[in-house]
Design an enzyme around this catalytic site. Structure first.
Site, PDB file in Angstrom:
ATOM      1  N   LYS A  46     -64.257  32.570  10.763  1.00  0.00           N
ATOM      2  CA  LYS A  46     -65.203  32.183   9.723  1.00  0.00           C
ATOM      3  C   LYS A  46     -66.646  32.101  10.206  1.00  0.00           C
ATOM      4  O   LYS A  46     -67.549  31.960   9.385  1.00  0.00           O
ATOM      5  CB  LYS A  46     -64.771  30.863   9.080  1.00  0.00           C
ATOM      6  CG  LYS A  46     -63.365  30.868   8.533  1.00  0.00           C
ATOM      7  CD  LYS A  46     -63.116  31.879   7.438  1.00  0.00           C
ATOM      8  CE  LYS A  46     -63.901  31.613   6.191  1.00  0.00           C
ATOM      9  NZ  LYS A  46     -63.329  32.295   5.009  1.00  0.00           N
ATOM     10  N   SER A 103     -52.183  29.808  10.722  1.00  0.00           N
ATOM     11  CA  SER A 103     -52.256  31.012   9.884  1.00  0.00           C
ATOM     12  C   SER A 103     -52.071  32.277  10.723  1.00  0.00           C
ATOM     13  O   SER A 103     -51.623  33.307  10.207  1.00  0.00           O
ATOM     14  CB  SER A 103     -53.570  31.061   9.112  1.00  0.00           C
ATOM     15  OG  SER A 103     -54.659  31.187   9.996  1.00  0.00           O
TER      16      SER A 103
END
Ligand SMILES: Cc1ncc(COP(=O)(O)O)c(C=O)c1O
Length: 317
Positions: free
Chosen positions: A62, A279
């Site tokens: 991110k 994830s």
């Protein structure tokens, strides 16, 4: 004998643009690693690679969209000195904003569900971000609702990038991550998988790879149902769907149980030396499912963050 002072060359005006702080120049260009042991049993013509996104300075994939969203807002004149950057984030985008904010001298406020891991809160605070907590029972969507209320009450005070609806989110991956995967596989990639959070990674990489080779199959990964919590991923059917998400891009979709993701996280750290987050476990579990069905292929997925942020959950004890 004194040496003559070296003549300093005048800086051409082209270079006199504000330069990106050095640490932010380290965002992107992450390694693409071949998985060697969890891939045992695959047919000889099948290779599986994973992009090690915790090599970004803020520790996750991110950092890329955080940097692009902030820089583009500055360029457009929407983010002016004095405004506070505010967004809803499960943690990693927040750390990305906080990193970029610290390096550029911008203030950052983050709205996150109260139950995100202690490590994430502390890292965001360490960079100087202010934290605002939303109802833990409402998850990521509760944080989205709360940030909308805060911005509506004080629009003059905040710049709200809105990572769920901001095209610069997926464009960071279109220009960066997707191109890197193409170059790092010498254009050999045949399948790409990514988990869906904001969907920025999936949309940006998927669009770029399909543009370069329309035969590349792009496959999304989601938690099996709304009760399976895999930090960073959304169950789209029951969530606020990001505006940047276009389901027509995907060739296929895979659902992963939270338990299977954890099993793979433990295998990745012990068998491959890859200390990754939850994830990433889901992504590799799904990538191996695809790889098992192939005779030939180059399967690529993303390891969005590292495992250190999850140790307080106790899964590695
Ligand atoms: C750990 C983790 N995995 C996956 C994702 C999903 O990435 P994207 O938002 O690009 O869909 C995120 C997003 O925040 C994340 O934090």
């Amino acid at each position: 004998m004194s040496t003559p002072a070296r003549r300093i060359q005048p800086v051409p005006s082209f270079w006199r643009q504000p330069q990106r702080p050095a640490i932010l120049q380290q965002i992107g260009n992450t390694p693409l690693l071949k998985l060697e042991r969890v891939t045992a049993g695959l047919r000889r013509g099948v290779e599986v690679y994973a992009k090690a996104e915790w090599f970004n300075p803020g520790g996750s994939v991110k950092d890329r969209p955080a940097l692009r969203m902030i820089e583009q807002a500055e360029r457009r004149g929407e983010l002016v000195p004095g405004k506070v950057i505010i967004d809803a984030t499960s943690g990693n985008t927040g750390i990305g904003y906080a990193l970029v904010g610290a390096a550029k001298g911008l203030r950052v406020a983050l709205v996150m569900p109260e139950n995100v891991t202690a490590e994430r809160k502390q890292v965001a605070r360490a960079y100087g971000a202010d934290l605002i907590f939303s109802d833990p029972l409402e998850g990521a969507d509760g944080a989205i609702r709360l940030v909308r209320e805060i911005v509506a009450a004080h629009p003059e005070r905040y710049y709200y990038p809105n990572q769920y609806d901001n095209p610069d989110n997926w464009l960071a991956h279109y220009h960066g991550t997707g191109m890197e995967i193409w170059q790092q596989t010498q254009g050999r990639v045949t399948h790409f998988l990514a988990g869906l959070g904001t969907s920025g990674t999936f949309m940006g990489v998927g669009r770029r790879l399909k543009e370069l080779n329309p035969a590349v199959q792009v496959i999304s990964v989601e938690p099996a149902d709304e009760l399976q919590v895999i930090e960073g991923l959304k169950h789209m059917e029951t969530a606020i769907v990001p505006k940047i998400f276009d389901p027509s891009l995907k060739d296929d979709e895979l659902r992963v149980e939270a338990d299977a993701a954890w099993v793979m996280v433990r295998r990745l750290v012990r068998e491959e030396g890859l200390f990754v987050g939850f994830s990433a476990g889901a992504a590799v579990h799904a990538a191996l499912q695809v790889a098992r069905g192939l005779d030939h292929g180059v399967v690529v997925t993303i390891l969005p963050d590292g495992g250190a942020k999850y140790v307080s959950l106790g899964f590695f004890d």
